[in-house]
Scaffold this active site. Sequence first.
Site, PDB file in Angstrom:
ATOM      1  N   GLY A  77       0.817  -1.218   0.000  1.00 43.85           N
ATOM      2  CA  GLY A  77       0.000   0.000   0.000  1.00 43.85           C
ATOM      3  C   GLY A  77       0.848   1.264   0.000  1.00 43.85           C
ATOM      4  N   ARG A 141       1.459  -5.753  -5.096  1.00 35.48           N
ATOM      5  CA  ARG A 141       1.478  -6.693  -3.971  1.00 35.48           C
ATOM      6  C   ARG A 141       1.938  -8.098  -4.374  1.00 35.48           C
ATOM      7  NH1 ARG A 141      -0.491  -4.560   0.694  1.00 35.48           N
ATOM      8  NH2 ARG A 141      -2.078  -2.943   0.593  1.00 35.48           N
ATOM      9  N   ASP A 172       5.234  -7.917   5.518  1.00 39.61           N
ATOM     10  CA  ASP A 172       5.266  -9.021   4.547  1.00 39.61           C
ATOM     11  C   ASP A 172       6.347  -8.796   3.488  1.00 39.61           C
ATOM     12  OD1 ASP A 172       3.154 -10.495   5.661  1.00 39.61           O
ATOM     13  OD2 ASP A 172       1.652  -9.289   4.631  1.00 39.61           O
ATOM     14  N   THR A 199       4.706   1.589   6.066  1.00 34.19           N
ATOM     15  CA  THR A 199       3.271   1.276   6.137  1.00 34.19           C
ATOM     16  C   THR A 199       2.572   2.326   7.001  1.00 34.19           C
ATOM     17  OG1 THR A 199       1.509  -0.236   6.721  1.00 34.19           O
ATOM     18  CG2 THR A 199       3.492  -0.474   8.034  1.00 34.19           C
ATOM     19  N   ASP A 201       0.022   1.781   8.480  1.00 29.17           N
ATOM     20  CA  ASP A 201      -0.595   1.060   9.598  1.00 29.17           C
ATOM     21  C   ASP A 201       0.201   1.181  10.899  1.00 29.17           C
ATOM     22  OD1 ASP A 201      -2.371   0.321   7.696  1.00 29.17           O
ATOM     23  OD2 ASP A 201      -2.053  -1.833   7.856  1.00 29.17           O
TER      24      ASP A 201
HETATM   25  P1  FBP Z   1       0.597  -2.000   3.593  1.00 30.22           P
HETATM   26  O1  FBP Z   1       0.609  -2.863   4.816  1.00 30.22           O
HETATM   27  O2  FBP Z   1       0.973  -2.698   2.364  1.00 30.22           O
HETATM   28  O3  FBP Z   1       1.395  -0.756   3.821  1.00 30.22           O
HETATM   29  O4  FBP Z   1      -0.888  -1.479   3.332  1.00 30.22           O
HETATM   30  C1  FBP Z   1      -1.692  -1.024   4.350  1.00 30.22           C
HETATM   31  C2  FBP Z   1      -3.087  -0.712   3.911  1.00 30.22           C
HETATM   32  O5  FBP Z   1      -3.227   0.652   3.608  1.00 30.22           O
HETATM   33  C3  FBP Z   1      -4.082  -1.145   4.971  1.00 30.22           C
HETATM   34  O6  FBP Z   1      -4.269  -0.108   5.910  1.00 30.22           O
HETATM   35  C4  FBP Z   1      -5.286  -1.505   4.153  1.00 30.22           C
HETATM   36  O7  FBP Z   1      -6.072  -2.487   4.766  1.00 30.22           O
HETATM   37  C5  FBP Z   1      -4.703  -2.060   2.885  1.00 30.22           C
HETATM   38  O8  FBP Z   1      -3.449  -1.455   2.732  1.00 30.22           O
HETATM   39  C6  FBP Z   1      -5.540  -1.786   1.677  1.00 30.22           C
HETATM   40  O9  FBP Z   1      -4.995  -2.429   0.576  1.00 30.22           O
HETATM   41  P2  FBP Z   1      -5.286  -2.071  -0.930  1.00 30.22           P
HETATM   42  O10 FBP Z   1      -4.448  -0.886  -1.280  1.00 30.22           O
HETATM   43  O11 FBP Z   1      -4.828  -3.273  -1.665  1.00 30.22           O
HETATM   44  O12 FBP Z   1      -6.738  -1.757  -1.067  1.00 30.22           O
END
Ligand code: FBP
Length: 547
Positions: A77, A141, A172, A199, A201
């Site tokens: 992300g 991803r 990951d 991240t 998060d």
């Molecule tokens: P990363 O762990 O890859 O940094 O992504 C975090 C995140 O933003 C989460 O908060 C969210 O659940 C997810 O990515 C959403 O993923 P996508 O961009 O595939 O919709």
Amino acid sequence: MEKSALQISRSAYQPKLPKALQGAVKIKEGNPTQSVDDQEDIKKLFPNTYGMPVVEFVPSEEACNTKMNVGIILSGGQAPGGHNVITGLFDQVKKLNPENRLYGFILGPGGLVDHNYMELTKDIIDEYRNTGGFDMIGSGRTKLEQVEQFEKGLEIIRELDIKAIVIIGGDDSNTNACVLAEYYAAKNYGVQVIGCPKTIDGDLKNAQIETSFGFDTATKTYAELIGNIERDCNSARKYWHFIKVMGRSASHIALECALQCQPNICIVSEEVEQKDMTLNQIVDQLCEAIAYRAAQGNNFGTVIIPEGLIEFIPAIGRLIQELNDLLAAHGADYKDLDKTAQREYIISHLSKENAATFETLPEGVARQLSLDRDPHGNVQVSLIETEKLLSEMCEARLAQWKKEGKYVGKFAALHHFFGYEGRCAAPSNFDADYCYALGTSAAQLIANGKTGYMAIVQNTTAPADEWVAGGVPITMMMNMERRNGEMKPVIRKALVELEGKPFKAFAAVRDRWAKETCYVYPGPIQYWGPSEVCDQPTKTLSLEQSK
Ligand code: FBP
């Protein structure tokens, strides 16, 4: 590319670098390290990259002139500051030797395997200084875990004479960086792999990594929006706002936004799990606060909900575990069935307890939980509308209480989901500086021959020139966990610690926030102005680092 006035001014911002990274460096090595758990298993799986020391950069008299081409990958992300990791890396790589080249692999790890790349030259780099987003080279991803992928990647690495690959990612992706580093080391290919902690998060942190980049800007962006909603809420006095915020597993984002905005309620998934709460108990707690405020004539409020909540409700967590295994083993058997047949198939293959939980869930949520995982095996929680689920359950419970004479009020709910709004925001000064320093550290780790390391910058609540930079062996953060039905080595995710200072600070005041209206309105990120306004780290980081 047309630019806003802010973008133009912001591109001239010169990120602050720690003193130790401003000139030539040498490495100071610490003691050998071991993994956080399962030491024997991790050592066996990573014989070439296990046990290495933590390293710190210290100033050196001797400038080194290293010839090295580098490849960079953005993984997972988006997170504010990613472009500054690349610009920091570029500037340092060129400083080490102007002949050095930096290649960006397009759209994430898949770019390495598919040989999809571009050279990042000064004019491209200058376009992206201090900007949000990952659009310079894009992200993806794709999970790098197969020998064929590593070998395919090696072909382009050889062709471009690349000495090292830098992977910017979350837990990951950095786990995969470590697997790749180990593979190339075992084969003696002479290719180094370095990770970088990204991240929004905020769950890639530990004793060495103080914070993952992007968390600062994303939470400040959400806090601005939540503060604006609170002010509207306090002005109109007629809505309960249910606000879901990102954070796939950990509730760091929700907690940080709560510390910044002081909403009436913030749910913390880790506490729900620890107290073994059911969905009904969460709804009861929410309704008690709503009823209390209604009795005071306050039919309004703000609730923050972490997007990962659903997985932390123990009964649903157990169901998801079994669904993960079912999906891995039999997904193909039921994927193409129609909705009803799919539901029946799943229920008939689940244990009695989990089938019962599955049947109590609203159909939309149950469907989401049975759908495809992301390439790392995670449930796509951002697609589950927990904020609506909770407000609908509250509405039903309050109607019931009204009949019983336990509630006299009006309940009107509005829903929001803040996630994508913050992931590409223009990086705060903190993230702009932190990321530039991480990129510079990554270049120095490569120049000093390191592989299987993550670039780190510490002492981040002090002014930037006092920050300490270096690298930590990725194996040090690993343990064994069950993924897609198998035990795998992975970086341990940092969840909210209920004994930690940020949660304790919140728990000490939340009862008052639930009853009274204590909102704080943080306002937008400021890029210029007094340092106490524009250089502040997050509350989480300040509390965690406070003595
Ligand atoms: P990363 O762990 O890859 O940094 O992504 C975090 C995140 O933003 C989460 O908060 C969210 O659940 C997810 O990515 C959403 O993923 P996508 O961009 O595939 O919709």
